[in-house]
Design a protein around this motif. Sequence first.
Motif, short mmCIF file in Angstrom:
data_model
loop_
_atom_site.label_atom_id
_atom_site.label_comp_id
_atom_site.label_asym_id
_atom_site.label_seq_id
_atom_site.Cartn_x
_atom_site.Cartn_y
_atom_site.Cartn_z
N PHE B 200 -16.10 -26.81 -11.76
CA PHE B 200 -16.46 -25.57 -12.46
C PHE B 200 -15.30 -25.16 -13.34
CE2 PHE B 200 -18.80 -25.44 -8.46
CZ PHE B 200 -20.07 -25.17 -8.90
N THR B 201 -15.57 -24.82 -14.59
CA THR B 201 -14.51 -24.22 -15.39
C THR B 201 -14.61 -22.71 -15.23
OG1 THR B 201 -15.92 -24.06 -17.34
CG2 THR B 201 -14.60 -26.05 -17.13
N TYR B 202 -13.51 -22.02 -15.55
CA TYR B 202 -13.56 -20.55 -15.52
C TYR B 202 -14.64 -20.05 -16.48
CZ TYR B 202 -9.22 -20.20 -12.80
OH TYR B 202 -8.28 -20.28 -11.82
N GLY B 203 -14.80 -20.77 -17.57
CA GLY B 203 -15.81 -20.39 -18.56
C GLY B 203 -17.20 -20.36 -17.93
N VAL B 204 -17.52 -21.39 -17.14
CA VAL B 204 -18.84 -21.47 -16.50
C VAL B 204 -19.01 -20.31 -15.53
CG1 VAL B 204 -20.15 -22.75 -14.78
CG2 VAL B 204 -19.14 -23.95 -16.72
N ILE B 205 -17.98 -20.10 -14.68
CA ILE B 205 -18.08 -19.04 -13.67
C ILE B 205 -18.26 -17.69 -14.37
CG2 ILE B 205 -16.83 -17.85 -11.85
CD1 ILE B 205 -15.39 -20.61 -11.39
N PHE B 206 -17.45 -17.50 -15.41
CA PHE B 206 -17.50 -16.21 -16.10
C PHE B 206 -18.85 -16.01 -16.80
CE2 PHE B 206 -16.24 -13.03 -19.26
CZ PHE B 206 -15.61 -12.13 -18.43
N MET B 207 -19.40 -17.11 -17.33
CA MET B 207 -20.70 -17.00 -18.01
C MET B 207 -21.77 -16.55 -17.03
SD MET B 207 -23.76 -18.85 -18.52
CE MET B 207 -23.47 -20.60 -18.24
N VAL B 208 -21.78 -17.18 -15.83
CA VAL B 208 -22.80 -16.82 -14.84
C VAL B 208 -22.61 -15.36 -14.42
CG1 VAL B 208 -23.68 -17.29 -12.53
CG2 VAL B 208 -23.07 -19.18 -14.05
N VAL B 209 -21.34 -14.95 -14.21
CA VAL B 209 -21.07 -13.56 -13.82
C VAL B 209 -21.56 -12.61 -14.92
CG1 VAL B 209 -19.23 -11.87 -13.39
CG2 VAL B 209 -19.14 -14.13 -12.31
N LEU B 210 -21.27 -12.97 -16.18
CA LEU B 210 -21.68 -12.11 -17.30
C LEU B 210 -23.20 -11.93 -17.31
CD1 LEU B 210 -20.80 -10.71 -20.07
CD2 LEU B 210 -21.61 -12.83 -21.12
N VAL B 211 -23.93 -13.04 -17.12
CA VAL B 211 -25.39 -12.95 -17.14
C VAL B 211 -25.88 -12.06 -16.00
CG1 VAL B 211 -27.53 -14.26 -16.85
CG2 VAL B 211 -25.75 -15.11 -18.37
N LEU B 212 -25.27 -12.21 -14.81
CA LEU B 212 -25.69 -11.39 -13.66
C LEU B 212 -25.40 -9.91 -13.92
CD1 LEU B 212 -24.58 -13.65 -10.66
CD2 LEU B 212 -26.90 -13.22 -11.49
N VAL B 213 -24.22 -9.63 -14.50
CA VAL B 213 -23.86 -8.24 -14.79
C VAL B 213 -24.84 -7.65 -15.81
CG1 VAL B 213 -22.13 -6.77 -15.90
CG2 VAL B 213 -21.44 -8.44 -14.18
N LEU B 214 -25.13 -8.43 -16.87
CA LEU B 214 -26.06 -7.92 -17.89
C LEU B 214 -27.45 -7.73 -17.30
CD1 LEU B 214 -25.03 -9.94 -21.07
CD2 LEU B 214 -24.77 -7.50 -20.68
N ASN B 215 -27.83 -8.61 -16.37
CA ASN B 215 -29.13 -8.48 -15.73
C ASN B 215 -29.20 -7.15 -14.97
OD1 ASN B 215 -31.72 -9.59 -14.97
ND2 ASN B 215 -30.87 -9.80 -12.91
N TYR B 216 -28.10 -6.83 -14.27
CA TYR B 216 -28.04 -5.55 -13.56
C TYR B 216 -28.14 -4.39 -14.54
CZ TYR B 216 -25.95 -1.52 -11.30
OH TYR B 216 -25.71 -0.25 -10.86
N ILE B 217 -27.35 -4.46 -15.61
CA ILE B 217 -27.32 -3.36 -16.58
C ILE B 217 -28.69 -3.15 -17.22
CG2 ILE B 217 -26.39 -2.65 -18.82
CD1 ILE B 217 -23.73 -3.89 -17.99
N LEU B 218 -29.33 -4.27 -17.58
CA LEU B 218 -30.62 -4.15 -18.27
C LEU B 218 -31.71 -3.56 -17.37
CD1 LEU B 218 -30.68 -7.45 -20.36
CD2 LEU B 218 -30.71 -5.13 -21.26
N ASN B 219 -31.61 -3.86 -16.07
CA ASN B 219 -32.69 -3.43 -15.18
C ASN B 219 -32.41 -2.17 -14.40
OD1 ASN B 219 -34.71 -5.51 -15.58
ND2 ASN B 219 -33.15 -6.88 -14.78
N HIS B 220 -31.15 -1.85 -14.20
CA HIS B 220 -30.87 -0.74 -13.30
C HIS B 220 -30.06 0.40 -13.91
CE1 HIS B 220 -32.69 -2.77 -9.94
NE2 HIS B 220 -32.08 -3.87 -10.31
#
Lengths: 256, 353
Positions: B200-220
Amino acid sequence: MNNNIEPILTGRGLVKRYGRVTALDHADFDLYPGEILAVIGDNGAGKSSMIKAVSGATIPDEGEVMLEGKPVHFTSPIDAREAGIETVYQNLALSPALSIADNMFMGREVRKKGFLGKYMRMLDRPKMEQIARDKLSELGLLTIQNINQTVETLSGGQRQGVAVARAAAFGSKVIILDEPTAALGVKESRKVLELISDVRSRGIPIVLISHNMPHVFEVADRIHIHRLGKRLCVINPKDYSMSDAVAFMTGAKEPT
Amino acid sequence: MSKSQQDFESVLSDSATDVASFSQKKTLLDKIQSLLHANPALVPLIVLMLSLLVFGLILGEKFFSPFSLTLILQQVAIVGFVGAAQTLIIITAGIDLSVGAIMVLSSVVMGQFTFRYGLPVEFAILCGLGVGAICGFINGFLVAVVKLPPFIVTLGMWQIVLASNFLYSANETIRSQDIAEKAAALHFFGEKVKIGGAVFTYGVIFMVVLVLVLNYILNHTAWGRHVYAIGDDSDAAELSGVQVKKTLISVYVIAGLICALAGWVLIGRIGSVSPTAGQFANIESITAVVIGGISLFGGRGSIMGMLFGALIVGVFSLGLRLIGTDPQWTYMLIGILIISAVAIDQWIRRVSA
């Protein structure tokens, strides 16, 4: 209406021009506490422009709007809402892909208490759903089973119900309804008219814009007739017939 | 019924009380339609699982190894970032053709500020992020306040930003060795974490985290709901109390910022700072969004779908390469997927309660 009572919402000398068209030509408007005021007028008479001017959807070029005797200057519908004026627009202003609860709380969402709400800005879904459910059942609209269903899955009457319920739930001073029965069937119209009476019985005055004369004459306490951009007259529905009203609004007859 | 009802309506009390109803029998297909309507990320997730299964069966160990699977993640990291920015904008019923250009300009600013002006690398990175946000702000201002169509605004910005990028960088690449020596922070997102065979690169981990955070923001959060409402019907949103202009501008600024972050990740991924990198990022991001089941008409779809969409493209690319086919087959399949995804979107929109 008794002259000793102060009107709750007034417009004085409202002017609105769109290019070379004068939609409002020094129009006046008065709404008294606890009444249902119907606004009628032919197409293009400037009813909508006037309502938009008092509800913040447009800014009049001239004239003054007063709420409870104090001048107000709404620059957006949000300002008017904060002052306690709720409007149900003809197009209902609902977001079809969002749920009933999301729609009812659009722009005034409730956040969770504590850390989640303050720092994570998390919405309090259960609370919003509960309030939405209560408001809908209060207005006899609990045929809707699922508060989380999207608005696009509702029938026309149900959508209208949601929009009216939203206004009734949050409108503290004035509720404005623009053609609330235009798109509805006989029974659904009846429901909405009952809803309007319900809201009035809670003491909130209502402005009803409608083309449907039987509906107007049934529920209105006073009828504001708009013609050529200004208020022609205000009549009591008990003193005049529907054909008189139509004659005034089309110019076939002058009010005495 | 109230006393005041009209005479002609007095017969209403005897009228039928059942509402117009359609055949209540829901076929399996109807149920599926409702389910997909409620969970827009389900289609891409199923397609992703199926494609993993099919390539796994054909290629076996070669494909189903932790190394190959995490390689896919690394290959889609950039598209994931840019796709996240694209998702936000497409949900507002817009489109952003300038995402790739903003990404490259930001990465060039990060590199050149460090090497040309000798600024501290951390500061240069902040400047790069700032440039991305400013580009986003210009897009947002033109769309929300001047009310130009997003397609035109971002088509223009694409050219402007890309030209600025070439003019400013003088078409000059900063070599990977120089960066590793003097400004290792630019390589931050390229650093690897190995767990067994998985990389895993930090880029990959950070990308997944970013998508999860945005998913939270968009829905909640209220802001997220407003973004959807604007895409659904911006006039209705405005009338029901959403500050449309402010929200739209914030969406474009955040998208610009995410693109700038993607620029930083890009340096980690390719090693050097190159003004010619990431040419296809805008098309790839739109592809991921569309395959992810997000409606181009706005207001519908989930950002998780975008991630699945990006992964589907990644799985097809790697899978077909391992099989040894001509890479054109990949493009052909992706083309078919795009059209099918939009067709399914249209079908799901016709759902009844």
